[in-house]
Design an enzyme around this catalytic site. Structure first.
Site, short mmCIF file in Angstrom:
data_model
loop_
_atom_site.label_atom_id
_atom_site.label_comp_id
_atom_site.label_asym_id
_atom_site.label_seq_id
_atom_site.Cartn_x
_atom_site.Cartn_y
_atom_site.Cartn_z
N GLY A 266 31.87 52.76 39.84
CA GLY A 266 31.86 51.69 40.84
C GLY A 266 30.50 51.14 41.22
O GLY A 266 30.43 50.11 41.90
N GLY B 265 30.64 52.72 34.62
CA GLY B 265 30.77 51.82 33.48
C GLY B 265 29.86 50.63 33.68
O GLY B 265 28.85 50.45 32.99
N CYS C 98 43.97 25.74 28.35
CA CYS C 98 44.84 24.81 29.07
C CYS C 98 45.25 25.37 30.43
O CYS C 98 46.44 25.60 30.68
CB CYS C 98 46.08 24.53 28.24
SG CYS C 98 45.67 24.02 26.58
N GLU C 99 44.29 25.64 31.27
CA GLU C 99 44.57 26.09 32.63
C GLU C 99 43.44 25.62 33.54
O GLU C 99 42.27 25.71 33.16
CB GLU C 99 44.62 27.63 32.71
CG GLU C 99 45.72 28.23 31.89
CD GLU C 99 46.28 29.52 32.49
OE1 GLU C 99 46.14 29.73 33.71
OE2 GLU C 99 46.86 30.28 31.70
N TYR D 218 33.34 44.56 31.39
CA TYR D 218 34.61 43.86 31.60
C TYR D 218 34.54 42.41 31.10
O TYR D 218 35.21 41.54 31.63
CB TYR D 218 35.04 43.94 33.07
CG TYR D 218 35.04 45.36 33.59
CD1 TYR D 218 36.02 46.25 33.18
CD2 TYR D 218 34.02 45.82 34.42
CE1 TYR D 218 35.99 47.58 33.60
CE2 TYR D 218 33.99 47.14 34.85
CZ TYR D 218 34.98 48.01 34.44
OH TYR D 218 34.95 49.31 34.86
N1 LLP Z 1 36.64 55.52 37.00
C1 LLP Z 1 37.84 55.00 37.26
C2 LLP Z 1 38.94 55.90 37.60
C3 LLP Z 1 38.04 53.62 37.22
O1 LLP Z 1 39.23 53.11 37.49
C4 LLP Z 1 36.96 52.77 36.89
C5 LLP Z 1 37.13 51.31 36.82
C6 LLP Z 1 35.71 53.35 36.60
C7 LLP Z 1 35.59 54.74 36.68
C8 LLP Z 1 34.50 52.54 36.23
O2 LLP Z 1 34.10 51.71 37.25
P1 LLP Z 1 32.70 50.95 37.12
O3 LLP Z 1 31.60 51.96 37.19
O4 LLP Z 1 32.68 50.22 35.83
O5 LLP Z 1 32.64 50.01 38.26
N2 LLP Z 1 37.83 44.54 35.66
C9 LLP Z 1 37.15 44.66 36.94
C10 LLP Z 1 36.76 46.09 37.23
C11 LLP Z 1 37.92 47.04 37.14
C12 LLP Z 1 37.50 48.47 37.30
C13 LLP Z 1 38.56 49.38 36.86
N3 LLP Z 1 38.25 50.76 37.02
C14 LLP Z 1 35.94 43.74 36.95
O6 LLP Z 1 35.72 43.03 35.97
O7 LLP Z 1 35.21 43.68 37.95
#
Ligand code: LLP
Length: 426
Positions: A239, A276, A356-357, A385
Site C-alpha cells: 500500500g 507492489g 469507444c467510451e 497496475y
Molecule cells: N497485498 C495485498 C493483500 C493486496 O491486496 C495488494 C494490492 C498489495 C499487497 C499491494 O499493494 P501495493 O503495495 O501495490 O499498493 N489497481 C489499483 C490498486 C489495487 C491494489 C490491490 N491490492 C490501482 O491501480 O491503484
C-alpha cells in the site's frame, strides 16, 4: 526518485532517449527502468532491515517475468494472488518456499498447485477457506501453513475501490472475531494457522493508518498468545504510495519505517511486507503518440494512440498520472514533474484514447504544452497496475513492455499481433 529525466532537451529512460524506443518499438509502449526498480526495492529492503523483514513483492502490480527475475536475483520474495501469478513467479526463478499465496477466492486447483510447489504460506480470508484448505491439503496428504487475514477496521483514506481494511469490505476476518476463529481451528490436522495478515488499502499516503493497524494487530497477538497460540509472523500487506503528482506527494518508505520500526522491533514474531506500487510504480512509463486534435464545445481533445485498455487507472479510480511531451520545446523541458508546472505555451486539454467510451481518457482538464500530430507523450508513474490491468478491449493488441538497463534496452514482452487476438478462438 527515478531514472526518467530530461537531458539534452528530451526525455531519457536511464541513458536511452524515450523517442528512440518509440521509433524502434512503436507506440503505445510501456518502458521500465531497471535501475529505478532496483532502487525502490532496495529502499524498502534497507528501511526494514533493522527488523529483518521479509519483502514479498506484490506480483499483481506488474508481473513481467523479466522484472520478477531482477527482483528475485536481489533476494526479493513474492506475494502471489492466483495460480497464474504463482506460475509466473516460478518461471521467473522465484522460490515458492519463500512465496505467500493470497486472494479471497482460491480454487481447489490453485490450492493444490501451491501446496505441491511448497508455498511458504497462504494468507487466508475466511473460515470457509480455512476449512477448505485443511480439506484440500488432507486430500493430497500435505499440511498447509497459513496466516489469518484480519480486517483491522482502519480507514486507509484511499479510493473507495482500493480500500480494504474497513468493516464491511470483503477482505479478511473482522478483528473482533479473530480469537474465536483461532480457537475454533486450533487442532486442524492439515492446516496450521501460525501468522496474521492485514492489508489496509492502496495507495496509502499516511502513516497513521498503518500505525493504527499494527497496534490493533499487536493487541490481538497478545490476546492470542495468552490463549496459548504461537504467532510466528505478522504480514502488514502493501500500500505504500508513490509520487503521481509531484516529488513530495508520497512519503519515502523510510518515513513509514521510522514510525513502524519502534513498534515492530524485538518481537518474537517475524514481519513481512507486500509492497507492489512502491517498488514498480515510478519504474515505468507509458509512451504514446498524438494522433489527432479536435474540439467539442469548449473542450479541446488530444487523441493519442494509448487508451483505457492500456492504462485504466484514470478511468477506474480517477487516478492522476503526470503527462508531458517527451521532446518538448526548449522552454518546456522539465526539471521536476509537478502538477503545478506551467508550460510556456500551454493549453488545457483532455488527453483521450481511441476507445469507444467517454471514460477513455488518460488526463482530463490538463494544462499541457501545446502538442501536434506525431508528438510523443510520456505518461509517468505507470509501472504499477498499468500493463498489469491492460486488456484487449476494442480488440487492441496489448502494448509491448521494454526494459532499459543503462544505455541499452530489451523488449521483454513483444507487442501483441492480430493473430494473437484470435489465437484462442480457433
Ligand atoms: N497485498 C495485498 C493483500 C493486496 O491486496 C495488494 C494490492 C498489495 C499487497 C499491494 O499493494 P501495493 O503495495 O501495490 O499498493 N489497481 C489499483 C490498486 C489495487 C491494489 C490491490 N491490492 C490501482 O491501480 O491503484
Amino acid at each position: 526518485m527515478d531514472f526518467f529525466n530530461y537531458k539534452n532537451g528530451e526525455l531519457y529512460c536511464e541513458d536511452v532517449p524515450a523517442a528512440r524506443i518509440a521509433r524502434e518499438v512503436g507506440t503505445p509502449a510501456y518502458v521500465y527502468s531497471k535501475a529505478t526498480l532496483l532502487r525502490h526495492y532496495r529502499q524498502v529492503a534497507d528501511a526494514f532491515k533493522p527488523i529483518d523483514a521479509t519483502i514479498c513483492y506484490s506480483v499483481k502490480s506488474c508481473g513481467n517475468i523479466n522484472l520478477l527475475k531482477v527482483l528475485a536475483d536481489e533476494g526479493c520474495s513474492f506475494d502471489v494472488t492466483s495460480g497464474g501469478e504463482l506460475f509466473r513467479s516460478i518461471q521467473a526463478g522465484g522460490d515458492p518456499k519463500k512465496m505467500i499465496y493470497a486472494g479471497v477466492g482460491k480454487t481447489d486447483a490453485e490450492i493444490i498447485d501451491a501446496l505441491n510447489v511448497g508455498i511458504a504460506a497462504f494468507n487466508i480470508e475466511s473460515e470457509a477457506e480455512i476449512e477448505n484448505i485443511d480439506r484440500v491439503a488432507a486430500s493430497i496428504g500435505k499440511t498447509a501453513i497459513g496466516a489469518l487475514r484480519i480486517n483491522p477496521d482502519v480507514d486507509a483514506k484511499t479510493h473507495a475501490k482500493t480500500t480494504t481494511g474497513r468493516k464491511g469490505n470483503k477482505f479478511g476476518v473482522d478483528i473482533d472475531r479473530a480469537e474465536a476463529v483461532f480457537e475454533k481451528y486450533r487442532h486442524l490436522k492439515h492446516l496450521r494457522i501460525a501468522g496474521l495478515h492485514l492489508h489496509i488499502g492502496s495507495p496509502v499516503y499516511e502513516i497513521q493508518p498503518y500505525v493504527d493497524a499494527v497496534m490493533k494487530a499487536q493487541a490481538l497477538i497478545d490476546r492470542l498468545t495468552a490463549l496459548g497460540h504461537k504467532i510466528e509472523w505478522l504480514d502488514l500487506g502493501g500500500g505504500f504510495a508513490v509520487n503521481y503528482r509531484n516529488p513530495t506527494q508520497a512519503l519515502p518508505v523510510t518515513e513509514h519505517a521510522k514510525a513502524l520500526l519502534p513498534l515492530l522491533k524485538d518481537k518474537p514474531y517475524k514481519i513481512a511486507l507486500e509492497p507492489g506500487r512502491y517498488i514498480v510504480g515510478n519504474a515505468g512509463i507509458l509512451l504514446t503518440q498524438v494522433l489527432y486534435r479536435k474540439s467539442s464545445g469548449s473542450r479541446q481533445f488530444v487523441i493519442v494512440d494509448a487508451g483505457m485498455n492500456d492504462l485504466i487507472r484514470p478511468t477506474l479510480y480517477d487516478a492522476y498520472h503526470f503527462v508531458w511531451p517527451a521532446q518538448p520545446r526548449p522552454d518546456d523541458v522539465l526539471e521536476t514533474r509537478d502538477e503545478d508546472r506551467k508550460p510556456a505555451d500551454g493549453e488545457v486539454v483532455d488527453v483521450v484514447g481511441p476507445i469507444c467510451e467517454s471514460g477513455d481518457y488518460l488526463a482530463k482538464d490538463r494544462l499541457l504544452p501545446r502538442t501536434a500530430r506525431g508528438d510523443l507523450l510520456a505518461v509517468f508513474t505507470a509501472g504499477a497496475y498499468g500493463f498489469a490491468m491492460s486488456s484487449n478491449y476494442n480488440n487492441r493488441p496489448r502494448a509491448p513492455e521494454v526494459l532499459v538497463n543503462g544505455s541499452s534496452y530489451r523488449i521483454i514482452r513483444r507487442r501483441e499481433t492480430y493473430e494473437d487476438l484470435v489465437a484462442l478462438e480457433r
